[in-house]
Design an enzyme around this catalytic site. Structure first.
Site, PDB file in Angstrom:
ATOM      1  N   SER A   1       0.811  -1.218   0.000  1.00 22.54           N
ATOM      2  CA  SER A   1       0.000   0.000   0.000  1.00 22.54           C
ATOM      3  C   SER A   1       0.845   1.268   0.000  1.00 22.54           C
ATOM      4  O   SER A   1       0.429   2.294  -0.527  1.00 22.54           O
ATOM      5  CB  SER A   1      -0.933   0.004   1.216  1.00 22.54           C
ATOM      6  OG  SER A   1      -0.187  -0.103   2.413  1.00 22.54           O
TER       7      SER A   1
ATOM      8  N   ASP B   1       6.494  -5.305  12.861  1.00 20.83           N
ATOM      9  CA  ASP B   1       5.614  -5.980  11.909  1.00 20.83           C
ATOM     10  C   ASP B   1       6.212  -7.338  11.569  1.00 20.83           C
ATOM     11  O   ASP B   1       6.543  -7.633  10.419  1.00 20.83           O
ATOM     12  CB  ASP B   1       5.460  -5.120  10.650  1.00 20.83           C
ATOM     13  CG  ASP B   1       4.264  -5.534   9.797  1.00 20.83           C
ATOM     14  OD1 ASP B   1       3.403  -6.267  10.310  1.00 20.83           O
ATOM     15  OD2 ASP B   1       4.203  -5.124   8.625  1.00 20.83           O
TER      16      ASP B   1
END
Length: 522
Positions: free
Chosen positions: A137, A290
């Site tokens: 993204s 992450d």
């Protein structure tokens, strides 16, 4: 509420997308849709809803967020940490939200590189593959080769993504205000703080120099530790929108069959991963934010290699001590001590009954702690503890959300590789050693001595200041500003004047006493 009509139309468009995917049910179940204001958008959107949309509410919501674009994909991933707000199943579904978008054109990538690095592509790289190996993204990654012949990966920010995020974030702030006004019970979730935390995370993620710095810091923390590695940063070919790093190779950490075929020992891999995660959080207070399997690889030599450092987390020493105290209390099954740790950390308001909260914690933890550690689920316990939030006005700490998310991710990887092994069982010796070293009796004595040493170090400065004050007073007396004296005479009553005189006398006596006391005992 909304700053302009365009924002309102944007909200209606979002509601229509949610409705087409039949995703509004997920939000309505959690009472997160303010019915009156969204009724028109919901009604009109549902008329366009796709027929026979299958899947759980969370899966439908994930599909809708993917269609809404980069900001919403990131928001969905961020909200996957909020099981207290969305519920366990919805949060779990959002955690699987894939951050994948169609790639932008290679010619556009070349244009961004040349603009950011101020040079022609041929002067910067010996070769550059215009077809990206991955597209997310915020950015996409291309393989290239430097002029020196080194294979590298080049990460390039998606064009226009910064402007898109700024526009959507304004909407999120407005929605947070709207939700808190429509549902006052949501105020305790600090929705504005949640949006602000998300804002800060994304803002840093869109500056690739910050990602480069995060990779370097993490690498420095594990310098000399050959179980963990991070890519080297090519700073000469790195800027705000371009990041060049050494290319890494390995097997994805969740690819069980490939790891076994390559001859890797799964228990050894999990032991290594547990130590890495533990050292990042407790030893360094700086961790990869992450750590999903797509960002973790196992090299030929068995070392674990990480990529994608856009999201990094920090845990200060106070929070680490709180986590340690929680672990001690859990291992000892001392639920009153566990409840008091929450109060001390400011997670439970002082007006709540600590004893009742301890009883509630026991109801959540005891069934899980009573099991063998090999079947212990931190994720399950964490989810149930967060469900206590509503009845005890628990204050959710935004800075802990990223850590909680990564703990759940780590457990998922562990169970995916070998269900008979458990990350927390493997981590237990590390936890116990760290707790004894940092929170045991000797550590607390050492901490007290450190505090005393700090106080002693400030004593000479205190003595000097008192000497100066005493000398000034003996030579010139106590001097007040002329305006203060004038106001005092005009406004003060007789009683107030005497009180003022007594206060001045007490202040004078205190200075003299302090100076004499110090010189007498020095």
């Amino acid at each position: 509420m909304f700053k302009n009509i365009a924002t309102l139309f944007r909200l209606i468009a979002i509601a229509r997308v949610l409705a087409r995917h039949d995703a509004l049910a997920a939000l309505e179940e959690q009472r997160l849709v303010p019915g009156r204001l969204a009724a028109i958008a919901i009604w009109s959107g549902r008329r366009l809803s796709k027929r026979n949309v299958k899947g759980r509410p969370g899966q439908k919501l994930a599909a809708a967020l993917t269609e809404l674009g980069p900001t919403f994909i990131k928001l969905g991933q961020f909200l996957s940490t909020r099981a207290d707000l969305l519920g366990d199943q919805l949060a779990a579904d959002l955690s699987h939200l894939q951050d994948q978008l169609p790639p932008f054109d290679g010619a556009e990538a070349k244009k961004i590189i040349e603009s950011e690095l101020d040079g022609d592509l041929d002067q910067l790289f010996l070769s550059f593959d215009p077809t990206p190996i991955s597209a997310a993204s915020i950015a996409q990654v291309h393989f290239a080769e430097t002029l020196e012949g080194e294979p590298v990966a080049v990460k390039i920010l998606r064009p226009g993504v910064e402007k898109s995020f700024r526009k959507d974030l304004k909407l999120f702030y407005s929605l947070a205000t709207l939700l808190e006004k429509a549902r006052p019970s949501l105020q305790r979730f600090k929705l504005h703080e949640v949006v602000s935390t998300f804002h800060d995370t994304v803002r840093l993620e869109m500056d690739l120099r910050m990602e480069a710095a995060g990779a370097c810091e993490l690498g420095d923390n594990f310098k000399g530790d050959f179980t963990y590695d991070t890519p080297d940063i090519d700073w000469e070919r790195t800027a705000k929108r371009v990041l060049t790093m050494s290319r890494i190779e390995g097997i994805s950490l969740d690819d069980r069959d490939a790891l076994i075929a390559a001859g890797h020992d799964l228990e050894e891999i999990l032991t290594t991963a547990a130590a890495i995660f533990f050292n990042q959080v407790f030893r360094d207070g700086f961790f990869h934010g992450d750590q999903h399997p797509g960002n973790m690889f196992v090299g030929d030599d068995g070392r674990i290699v990480a990529v994608d450092f856009g999201i990094m987390g920090r845990v200060d020493k106070t929070t680490r001590y709180f986590l340690a105290d929680m672990l001690i209390a859990l291992l000892q099954k001392d639920y009153l001590k566990l409840a008091q740790a929450h109060v001390t950390a400011g997670m439970i308001p002082a007006n709540q009954s600590v004893e009742t909260f301890a009883q509630a914690l026991r109801s959540v933890c005891q069934p899980i702690m009573g099991k063998d550690l090999s079947s212990f689920s931190f994720a399950k316990m964490l989810g149930q503890m967060l469900h206590l939030a509503e009845s005890f006005d628990m204050i959710i700490q935004p800075h802990l959300l990223l850590l909680q998310k990564n703990m759940v991710m780590a457990e998922g990887i562990s169970r995916g590789l070998d269900e008979s092994l458990n990350l927390w069982t493997i981590s237990q010796p590390l936890v116990e050693e760290w707790v004894v070293k940092n929170r045991g009796p000797e550590a607390r004595i050492k901490e007290g001595l450190s505090t005393l040493t700090d106080s002693i170090e400030t004593l000479p400065r205190l003595i000097t200041n008192l000497e100066t004050a005493s000398e000034m007073f003996s030579q010139k007396g106590l001097r007040l500003h002329s305006k203060t004296i004038q106001d005092f005479h005009q406004e003060s009553s007789g009683t107030a004047k005497w009180a003022f005189i007594v206060a001045i006398a007490s202040f004078t006596f205190s200075i003299g006493f302090a100076v004499n006391f110090i010189f007498f005992y020095s």
